[in-house]
Write a protein that holds these residues in place. Structure first.
Motif, PDB file in Angstrom:
ATOM      1  N   GLU A   1       7.837   0.391   5.932  1.00 56.42           N
ATOM      2  CA  GLU A   1       8.167   1.656   6.283  1.00 56.42           C
ATOM      3  C   GLU A   1       8.095   1.372   7.670  1.00 56.42           C
ATOM      4  O   GLU A   1       8.684   2.179   8.332  1.00 56.42           O
ATOM      5  CB  GLU A   1       8.644   2.824   5.295  1.00 56.42           C
ATOM      6  CG  GLU A   1       8.855   2.194   3.710  1.00 56.42           C
ATOM      7  CD  GLU A   1      10.507   1.970   3.478  1.00 56.42           C
ATOM      8  OE1 GLU A   1      10.881   2.256   4.119  1.00 56.42           O
ATOM      9  OE2 GLU A   1      10.719   1.001   2.301  1.00 56.42           O
TER      10      GLU A   1
ATOM     11  N   THR B   1      -1.854  -5.322   0.361  1.00 62.75           N
ATOM     12  CA  THR B   1      -1.331  -4.431  -0.556  1.00 62.75           C
ATOM     13  C   THR B   1       0.411  -5.087  -0.557  1.00 62.75           C
ATOM     14  O   THR B   1       0.826  -5.133  -1.514  1.00 62.75           O
ATOM     15  CB  THR B   1      -1.088  -3.683   0.033  1.00 62.75           C
ATOM     16  OG1 THR B   1      -0.437  -3.283   0.825  1.00 62.75           O
ATOM     17  CG2 THR B   1      -2.597  -2.212  -0.515  1.00 62.75           C
ATOM     18  N   VAL B   2       0.293  -6.349   0.200  1.00 63.67           N
ATOM     19  CA  VAL B   2       1.654  -7.189   0.393  1.00 63.67           C
ATOM     20  C   VAL B   2       1.735  -7.538  -0.881  1.00 63.67           C
ATOM     21  O   VAL B   2       3.134  -8.295  -1.211  1.00 63.67           O
ATOM     22  CB  VAL B   2       2.184  -7.739   1.925  1.00 63.67           C
ATOM     23  CG1 VAL B   2       2.197  -6.321   2.809  1.00 63.67           C
ATOM     24  CG2 VAL B   2       1.037  -8.739   1.769  1.00 63.67           C
TER      25      VAL B   2
ATOM     26  N   ARG C   1       1.726  -1.915   4.049  1.00 67.21           N
ATOM     27  CA  ARG C   1       1.401  -0.609   4.773  1.00 67.21           C
ATOM     28  C   ARG C   1       2.863  -0.556   6.065  1.00 67.21           C
ATOM     29  O   ARG C   1       2.853   0.568   6.656  1.00 67.21           O
ATOM     30  CB  ARG C   1      -0.568  -0.483   5.608  1.00 67.21           C
ATOM     31  CG  ARG C   1      -0.182  -0.598   6.672  1.00 67.21           C
ATOM     32  CD  ARG C   1      -1.860  -0.673   7.296  1.00 67.21           C
ATOM     33  NE  ARG C   1      -2.383   1.112   7.649  1.00 67.21           N
ATOM     34  CZ  ARG C   1      -3.806   0.448   7.784  1.00 67.21           C
ATOM     35  NH1 ARG C   1      -4.678   0.272   7.523  1.00 67.21           N
ATOM     36  NH2 ARG C   1      -4.250   1.795   8.497  1.00 67.21           N
TER      37      ARG C   1
ATOM     38  N   PRO D   1      -2.719   2.133   2.220  1.00 68.15           N
ATOM     39  CA  PRO D   1      -2.043   2.366   1.661  1.00 68.15           C
ATOM     40  C   PRO D   1      -2.700   2.390   0.343  1.00 68.15           C
ATOM     41  O   PRO D   1      -4.324   2.082   0.526  1.00 68.15           O
ATOM     42  CB  PRO D   1      -1.061   1.653   1.627  1.00 68.15           C
ATOM     43  CG  PRO D   1      -1.514   0.393   2.138  1.00 68.15           C
ATOM     44  CD  PRO D   1      -2.961   1.039   3.110  1.00 68.15           C
TER      45      PRO D   1
ATOM     46  N   GLN E   1       8.079  -6.081  -0.421  1.00 69.80           N
ATOM     47  CA  GLN E   1       8.284  -5.005  -1.231  1.00 69.80           C
ATOM     48  C   GLN E   1       7.430  -3.650  -1.693  1.00 69.80           C
ATOM     49  O   GLN E   1       8.486  -2.689  -0.999  1.00 69.80           O
ATOM     50  CB  GLN E   1       8.571  -4.983  -2.437  1.00 69.80           C
ATOM     51  CG  GLN E   1      10.223  -6.283  -3.326  1.00 69.80           C
ATOM     52  CD  GLN E   1      10.323  -6.076  -4.903  1.00 69.80           C
ATOM     53  OE1 GLN E   1       8.846  -6.615  -5.421  1.00 69.80           O
ATOM     54  NE2 GLN E   1      11.245  -7.145  -5.142  1.00 69.80           N
ATOM     55  N   GLN E   2       6.704  -3.837  -0.779  1.00 66.15           N
ATOM     56  CA  GLN E   2       5.356  -3.004  -0.421  1.00 66.15           C
ATOM     57  C   GLN E   2       4.603  -4.016   0.210  1.00 66.15           C
ATOM     58  O   GLN E   2       4.687  -4.468   1.278  1.00 66.15           O
ATOM     59  CB  GLN E   2       4.812  -2.552  -1.376  1.00 66.15           C
ATOM     60  CG  GLN E   2       4.009  -4.017  -1.961  1.00 66.15           C
ATOM     61  CD  GLN E   2       3.440  -3.273  -3.721  1.00 66.15           C
ATOM     62  OE1 GLN E   2       3.967  -2.648  -4.493  1.00 66.15           O
ATOM     63  NE2 GLN E   2       2.620  -4.335  -3.628  1.00 66.15           N
TER      64      GLN E   2
ATOM     65  N   ASP F   1      -4.220   1.437  -2.508  1.00 64.65           N
ATOM     66  CA  ASP F   1      -4.964  -0.246  -2.635  1.00 64.65           C
ATOM     67  C   ASP F   1      -4.873   0.039  -4.714  1.00 64.65           C
ATOM     68  O   ASP F   1      -6.059   0.413  -4.393  1.00 64.65           O
ATOM     69  CB  ASP F   1      -5.407  -0.473  -2.403  1.00 64.65           C
ATOM     70  CG  ASP F   1      -5.815  -1.773  -2.614  1.00 64.65           C
ATOM     71  OD1 ASP F   1      -5.159  -3.046  -3.750  1.00 64.65           O
ATOM     72  OD2 ASP F   1      -6.405  -2.986  -2.009  1.00 64.65           O
TER      73      ASP F   1
END
Ligand code: ZN
Ligand code: ZN
Length: 302
Positions: free
Chosen positions: A254, A106-107, A251, A271, A248-249, A273
């Motif tokens: 953050e 998911t990056v 798993r 996350p 920006q995004q 997906d």
């Protein structure tokens, strides 16, 4: 066709170049050490390096244990009768004790899409591993200092030659942008994030990049991408460190994974997906899967 090693600097040779790089570091006595060992399918390019350098290496060093850096470590170490040096925090992933944190598709970007079809390889090199000395100086390579650069993996290391100002950075950074389709296709030289979908701790990765920028290297040889060199490289490295931006995004963006001597102790939740909801993404991913298949079959052919 196995590739021929290329001399990059007086004591640095590139022995693998393609999806992933590997390097040979030579000593004034004409001994050498292999740094990283490529994908399993790169074996043919590496097995005869003893002939090329006139003798087997003194040791193998792994910047980290990912499948594209440790792919042939066990076979080559047995063939040459040498040890494989790794950081102690990397050991659990190379003895079957722990798996690396799952890669994160998911990056975004082509490498992230490829991770959907790349199996997470597990190596068992028990009995062949040697832990890196605490002082960061490897006995066979006194001119090089091993620098802890965690983030991409917990026991990731880089190699630094102070006299020649050469840095072997592994995946602490990359010299091509594999998070962009154009960057991956052209491998245009650009200081970039190293292996984004495989990086489980972005704050540690950022700190490691700052540590490397402080070295003021004039040659940077990374695990992925072409060699970068030049008088303006220290400034480029400083700029890269100061503008370091995680994806920006993702798993681990953050919420990092955590580790102990035994491997992974905490993983953030998987996350959501959205793969499959967006036709454009599917088309892009299909192209990448085809590229991946092409890469893998080309590797098989070499
Ligand atoms: Zn890696
Ligand atoms: Zn890599």
């Amino acid at each position: 066709m196995p590739m021929k090693p290329t001399q990059l600097a007086p004591h640095l040779h590139q022995v693998l170049f393609g999806f992933v790089n590997a390097y040979a570091v030579t000593t004034p006595e004409d001994d050498w050490v292999l740094v990283d060992t490529g994908l399993k399918t790169n074996f043919a390019s590496l097995q005869n390096l003893d002939t090329h350098f006139g003798r087997p290496p003194l040791a193998i060093v792994l910047t980290h244990g990912h499948f594209d850096h440790a792919g042939n470590a066990g076979e080559l170490a047995s063939r040459w009768g040498v040890k494989i040096y790794v950081h102690h925090l990397e050991r659990p992933f190379l003895t079957g004790q722990s798996m690396y944190p799952p890669s994160d598709p998911t990056v975004g970007g082509p490498l992230a899409q490829m991770t959907r079809v790349i199996p997470n390889a597990l190596f068992n090199l028990t009995g062949q591993l040697e832990t890196l000395p605490e002082d960061g100086i490897l006995p066979p390579l006194p001119a090089w200092k091993l620098i802890e650069t965690p983030g991409h993996t917990p026991g990731h290391i880089s190699l630094w030659n102070e006299d020649e100002r050469i840095l072997i950075a592994g995946d602490a950074l990359a010299t091509a942008d594999f998070d962009s389709y154009l960057g991956m296709a052209t491998k245009k030289q650009k200081l970039s994030l190293g292996g984004s979908p495989f990086t489980p701790d972005w704050e540690a990765a950022r700190a490691s990049v700052h540590k490397l920028a402080d070295l003021e290297a004039v040659v940077v040889a990374a695990g992925h991408g072409k060699l970068m060199s030049g008088a303006d490289l220290p400034q480029q490295m400083r700029d890269f460190a100061h503008t370091f931006t995680p994806p920006q995004q993702g798993r681990y963006v953050e919420n990092p994974a955590r580790f102990s001597e035994k491997g992974v102790t905490f993983l953030p939740p998987k996350p959501q997906d959205n793969f499959g909801r967006n036709a454009a993404k599917i088309a892009g991913a299909a192209a990448v899967v085809m590229l991946g298949a092409k890469l893998i079959s080309r590797r098989k052919a070499d």
